[in-house]
Design a protein around this motif. Structure first.
Motif, PDB file in Angstrom:
ATOM      1  N   GLN A   1       0.742  -1.073  -0.200  1.00  0.00           N
ATOM      2  CA  GLN A   1       0.078  -0.315  -0.257  1.00  0.00           C
ATOM      3  C   GLN A   1       0.837   1.446  -0.287  1.00  0.00           C
ATOM      4  O   GLN A   1       0.567   2.299  -0.606  1.00  0.00           O
TER       5      GLN A   1
ATOM      6  N   TYR B   1       0.061   2.027  -9.332  1.00  0.00           N
ATOM      7  CA  TYR B   1      -0.348   3.425  -9.061  1.00  0.00           C
ATOM      8  C   TYR B   1      -1.366   4.215  -8.956  1.00  0.00           C
ATOM      9  O   TYR B   1      -2.100   2.896 -10.145  1.00  0.00           O
TER      10      TYR B   1
ATOM     11  N   ASN C   1      -9.822  10.011   1.750  1.00  0.00           N
ATOM     12  CA  ASN C   1      -9.117   8.478   1.904  1.00  0.00           C
ATOM     13  C   ASN C   1      -7.466   8.460   2.853  1.00  0.00           C
ATOM     14  O   ASN C   1      -7.005   7.636   3.588  1.00  0.00           O
ATOM     15  N   GLN C   2      -7.070  10.199   2.791  1.00  0.00           N
ATOM     16  CA  GLN C   2      -5.466  10.211   3.998  1.00  0.00           C
ATOM     17  C   GLN C   2      -5.554  10.522   5.287  1.00  0.00           C
ATOM     18  O   GLN C   2      -5.203   9.970   6.153  1.00  0.00           O
TER      19      GLN C   2
ATOM     20  N   VAL D   1     -10.274  -7.281  -2.017  1.00  0.00           N
ATOM     21  CA  VAL D   1      -9.748  -8.128  -1.602  1.00  0.00           C
ATOM     22  C   VAL D   1      -9.186  -7.576  -0.179  1.00  0.00           C
ATOM     23  O   VAL D   1      -9.298  -8.470   0.321  1.00  0.00           O
TER      24      VAL D   1
ATOM     25  N   PHE E   1     -12.233   0.947 -15.005  1.00  0.00           N
ATOM     26  CA  PHE E   1     -11.488   1.200 -13.775  1.00  0.00           C
ATOM     27  C   PHE E   1     -10.967  -0.164 -14.562  1.00  0.00           C
ATOM     28  O   PHE E   1      -9.108  -0.151 -14.193  1.00  0.00           O
TER      29      PHE E   1
HETATM   30  N1  BYC Z   1      -5.558   2.707  -8.851  1.00  0.00           N
HETATM   31  O1  BYC Z   1      -8.468  -4.703  -2.159  1.00  0.00           O
HETATM   32  P1  BYC Z   1      -8.589  -3.355  -2.467  1.00  0.00           P
HETATM   33  C1  BYC Z   1      -2.964  11.654  -4.472  1.00  0.00           C
HETATM   34  C2  BYC Z   1      -6.043  -2.261  -6.567  1.00  0.00           C
HETATM   35  S1  BYC Z   1      -2.008   9.891  -4.724  1.00  0.00           S
HETATM   36  C3  BYC Z   1      -5.100   1.836  -9.223  1.00  0.00           C
HETATM   37  O2  BYC Z   1      -9.545  -2.136  -1.930  1.00  0.00           O
HETATM   38  P2  BYC Z   1      -6.965  -1.548  -1.196  1.00  0.00           P
HETATM   39  C4  BYC Z   1      -2.105  12.920  -4.968  1.00  0.00           C
HETATM   40  C5  BYC Z   1      -4.921  -2.085  -5.168  1.00  0.00           C
HETATM   41  O3  BYC Z   1      -4.106  -1.766  -5.131  1.00  0.00           O
HETATM   42  C6  BYC Z   1      -3.408   8.816  -4.125  1.00  0.00           C
HETATM   43  N2  BYC Z   1      -5.343   0.570  -8.669  1.00  0.00           N
HETATM   44  O4  BYC Z   1      -6.901  -2.817  -2.253  1.00  0.00           O
HETATM   45  C7  BYC Z   1      -1.067  12.816  -5.734  1.00  0.00           C
HETATM   46  C8  BYC Z   1      -5.517  -3.556  -5.152  1.00  0.00           C
HETATM   47  O5  BYC Z   1      -4.348  -4.203  -6.033  1.00  0.00           O
HETATM   48  P3  BYC Z   1      -3.304  -5.656  -6.317  1.00  0.00           P
HETATM   49  C9  BYC Z   1      -3.183   7.470  -3.910  1.00  0.00           C
HETATM   50  C10 BYC Z   1      -5.922   0.362  -7.384  1.00  0.00           C
HETATM   51  O6  BYC Z   1      -5.021  -1.492  -0.798  1.00  0.00           O
HETATM   52  C11 BYC Z   1      -0.317  13.573  -6.935  1.00  0.00           C
HETATM   53  C12 BYC Z   1      -6.972  -4.321  -6.493  1.00  0.00           C
HETATM   54  O7  BYC Z   1      -7.012  -2.622  -6.921  1.00  0.00           O
HETATM   55  N3  BYC Z   1      -3.226   6.833  -2.001  1.00  0.00           N
HETATM   56  O8  BYC Z   1      -3.477  11.584  -3.614  1.00  0.00           O
HETATM   57  O9  BYC Z   1      -7.568  -2.425   0.476  1.00  0.00           O
HETATM   58  C13 BYC Z   1      -1.403  14.219  -6.565  1.00  0.00           C
HETATM   59  C14 BYC Z   1      -7.636  -4.049  -4.920  1.00  0.00           C
HETATM   60  O10 BYC Z   1      -7.997  -3.252  -4.221  1.00  0.00           O
HETATM   61  C15 BYC Z   1      -6.740   1.430  -7.241  1.00  0.00           C
HETATM   62  C16 BYC Z   1      -3.339   6.072  -1.832  1.00  0.00           C
HETATM   63  O11 BYC Z   1      -2.480   5.025  -2.572  1.00  0.00           O
HETATM   64  C17 BYC Z   1      -6.631   2.604  -7.881  1.00  0.00           C
HETATM   65  N4  BYC Z   1      -7.863   3.439  -8.174  1.00  0.00           N
HETATM   66  O12 BYC Z   1      -7.426  -0.256  -1.153  1.00  0.00           O
HETATM   67  C18 BYC Z   1      -2.885  14.836  -6.328  1.00  0.00           C
HETATM   68  C19 BYC Z   1      -4.032   5.812  -0.173  1.00  0.00           C
HETATM   69  N5  BYC Z   1      -8.027   1.073  -6.272  1.00  0.00           N
HETATM   70  O13 BYC Z   1      -2.131  -4.649  -4.903  1.00  0.00           O
HETATM   71  C20 BYC Z   1      -3.126  13.822  -5.906  1.00  0.00           C
HETATM   72  C21 BYC Z   1      -3.439   4.586  -0.199  1.00  0.00           C
HETATM   73  C22 BYC Z   1      -7.432  -0.133  -6.060  1.00  0.00           C
HETATM   74  O14 BYC Z   1      -3.676  -6.523  -5.036  1.00  0.00           O
HETATM   75  N6  BYC Z   1      -4.101   3.506  -0.621  1.00  0.00           N
HETATM   76  N7  BYC Z   1      -6.579  -0.791  -6.426  1.00  0.00           N
HETATM   77  O15 BYC Z   1      -2.449  -5.755  -7.191  1.00  0.00           O
HETATM   78  C23 BYC Z   1      -4.999   3.173   0.149  1.00  0.00           C
HETATM   79  O16 BYC Z   1      -5.894   3.786   1.542  1.00  0.00           O
HETATM   80  C24 BYC Z   1      -5.966   1.306  -0.313  1.00  0.00           C
HETATM   81  O17 BYC Z   1      -4.598   1.437  -1.424  1.00  0.00           O
HETATM   82  C25 BYC Z   1      -6.535   2.029  -1.996  1.00  0.00           C
HETATM   83  C26 BYC Z   1      -7.006   0.433  -2.098  1.00  0.00           C
HETATM   84  C27 BYC Z   1      -8.305   2.683  -0.959  1.00  0.00           C
HETATM   85  C28 BYC Z   1      -6.188   2.894  -3.052  1.00  0.00           C
END
Ligand code: BYC
Length: 340
Positions: free
Chosen positions: A55, A125, A153-154, A225, A286
Motif C-alpha cells: 500500500q 499506482y 482517503n488519507q 480483496v 477502472f
Molecule cells: N488505482 O482490495 P483493494 C494522491 C488496487 S495519490 C489503482 O480495495 P486496498 C495525489 C489495489 O491496489 C492517491 N489500483 O485494495 C497525488 C489492489 O491491487 P493489488 C493514492 C487500485 O489496498 C498527486 C486491488 O486494486 N492514494 O493523492 O485495500 C496529486 C484491489 O483493491 C486502485 C493512495 O494510495 C486505484 N484507484 O485499497 C494529487 C492511498 N484502487 O495490490 C493527488 C493509500 C484499488 O492487490 N492507499 N486498487 O494488486 C489506499 O488507501 C488503498 O490502497 C486503496 C485500495 C483504497 C487505494
C-alpha cells in the motif's frame, strides 16, 4: 541427512512453533486493538509487513506519477501567481513520494527496489493519473476532486496502526488540504466569475474527472480483496465504499455552489439514508485502466522511464560525492575536532 535432522524441529518442537507463532499473532492483534502504534523494530506478521509495503509503495508511486498530469501545465499556467502555486504543489507531491518511500524503507525494502518495480511495470499506482489534462480547468478539477478524494482517503491513514506511515500522513494531509483549496479556487474563478467559455471549460473538466475520481477509492466493498484484513489490522479505518460516499456527500454541494452539474442523471438526495445516491460506476473502465489500457498509461510510464534515465548522471554524481566524503573523514573530522 545429519544436517537436515538438525535443521528440522522434532515432532514436539514442530507443533510448538505454530503455537508460538499463533501466540505472537494474538499479542500483536491485541496491541492493534488497543490502538498502539506498531514501530519498525517491533515484531509483526509477515503478511502485515507485505500489506504495508504494497500500500505504501503504491501510494508513493501515485504521488510521483501524479506530478506528471499537472507538471504538463506549469509552462502554460495563466499567470505568474498560478505558475508559482502550481510549481509549489507539484514539488510537494515529489516530497510526499519521498516521505512515503522512506516509510516503506522502514519495512525492509529499498527505494531503489520499489522504483525498479514501478519502472518495470510490476507495481500499481493510482488509476486517476492515467487521464489527460486537456485544459487549464483540469488543473482546477484535479485540485478540487483528486486532492479532495485523496484527503478523504488519507485523513484516516493518519490513525493507521503503523507509526511511520501514520506520521508521514499528518504532514501530507496538511499539504493536500492546501492543494484542494487551490483547485477549488481555480474552479470558483472559472465558474463564478469567468466568461461563458471559461464556465463551459470548468463544466467539461468536471464531466471528465468526476467518475475517475470516484474510482480512486478502489473497487466496491464486495470486490475489494484487501479491505477486511486491512481493517482488522487498522491500516484502513473505513471501507472503500464508505469513503467514496463521504466524498460524494461533501462534493455535491460544492459543485452546486460553483453552479456546475455533476455528470450523473441518477444523482439524488436519499432522505432514508441521508446520503446522495448515484448511478452505477463503470468498473470495466477502472479494470481497463489497471490493465494499462487507460488513455495515458503508456505516456506516463514512458515519461517516468525517460526521467529516470536522464537522471542517471545525477545519481552517479551524488554517489561519487558521497564516496568522496566517506573517504575524507579522517582529516576532515580531526581538523574540526582541533578547531573546536
Ligand atoms: N488505482 O482490495 P483493494 C494522491 C488496487 S495519490 C489503482 O480495495 P486496498 C495525489 C489495489 O491496489 C492517491 N489500483 O485494495 C497525488 C489492489 O491491487 P493489488 C493514492 C487500485 O489496498 C498527486 C486491488 O486494486 N492514494 O493523492 O485495500 C496529486 C484491489 O483493491 C486502485 C493512495 O494510495 C486505484 N484507484 O485499497 C494529487 C492511498 N484502487 O495490490 C493527488 C493509500 C484499488 O492487490 N492507499 N486498487 O494488486 C489506499 O488507501 C488503498 O490502497 C486503496 C485500495 C483504497 C487505494
Amino acid at each position: 541427512m545429519y544436517t537436515q535432522a538438525l535443521d528440522s524441529p522434532g515432532p514436539e518442537l514442530a507443533s510448538a512453533v505454530p503455537a508460538a507463532e499463533a501466540e505472537r499473532e494474538r499479542r500483536f492483534q491485541e496491541r492493534i486493538d488497543r490502538d498502539e502504534k506498531i514501530e519498525p523494530k517491533d515484531w509483526m506478521p509477515e503478511a502485515y509487513r507485505q500489506t504495508l509495503i504494497r500500500q505504501i509503495a503504491q501510494h508513493a508511486h501515485s504521488e510521483i506519477v501524479g506530478m506528471l498530469p499537472e507538471g504538463n501545465w506549469i509552462t502554460r499556467a495563466p499567470s505568474l501567481r498560478r505558475k508559482a502555486v502550481l510549481v509549489a504543489k507539484v514539488q510537494d507531491e515529489g516530497g510526499h513520494g519521498m516521505y512515503l518511500y522512506s516509510a516503506a524503507e522502514t519495512l525492509g525494502v529499498s527505494r531503489g527496489e520499489l522504483i525498479g518495480q514501478l519502472l518495470a511495470g510490476r507495481a500499481k499506482y493510482s488509476s486517476i493519473f492515467n487521464y489527460p489534462t486537456l485544459t487549464w480547468a483540469d488543473i482546477g478539477a484535479i485540485g478540487w476532486l483528486v486532492d479532495g478524494a485523496a484527503i478523504m482517503n488519507q485523513i484516516p491513514l493518519c490513525r493507521c496502526s503503523y507509526g511511520p506511515y501514520a506520521r508521514a500522513m499528518v504532514r501530507i494531509c496538511k499539504e493536500e488540504s492546501f492543494h484542494q483549496r487551490q483547485g477549488y479556487e481555480i474552479m470558483l474563478t472559472l465558474a463564478r466569475s469567468g466568461t461563458r467559455a471559461q464556465r463551459e471549460m470548468a463544466q467539461d473538466a468536471l464531466n471528465r474527472w468526476w467518475w475517475p475520481s470516484l474510482m480512486m477509492f478502489g473497487p466496491s466493498d464486495t470486490d475489494s480483496v484487501h479491505t477486511a484484513q486491512s481493517m482488522r489490522w487498522r491500516i484502513k479505518r473505513f471501507t472503500n465504499d464508505e469513503l467514496r460516499q463521504k466524498f460524494i456527500d461533501a462534493t455535491v454541494p460544492q459543485a452546486r455552489f460553483l453552479g456546475l452539474s455533476i455528470p450523473d442523471a441518477d444523482l439524488r438526495w436519499d432522505e432514508a439514508t441521508q446520503h446522495y445516491a448515484t448511478g452505477p460506476i463503470d468498473w470495466s473502465e477502472f479494470q481497463a485502466v489497471l490493465k494499462g489500457e487507460g488513455p495515458c498509461n503508456r505516456e506516463r510510464m514512458g515519461a517516468r522511464r525517460a526521467a529516470h534515465e536522464s537522471g542517471q548522471w545525477v545519481r552517479e554524481a551524488a554517489a561519487a560525492y558521497a564516496d568522496k566524503q566517506r573517504a575524507r573523514p579522517a582529516s576532515g573530522r580531526s581538523g574540526y575536532a582541533q578547531a573546536s
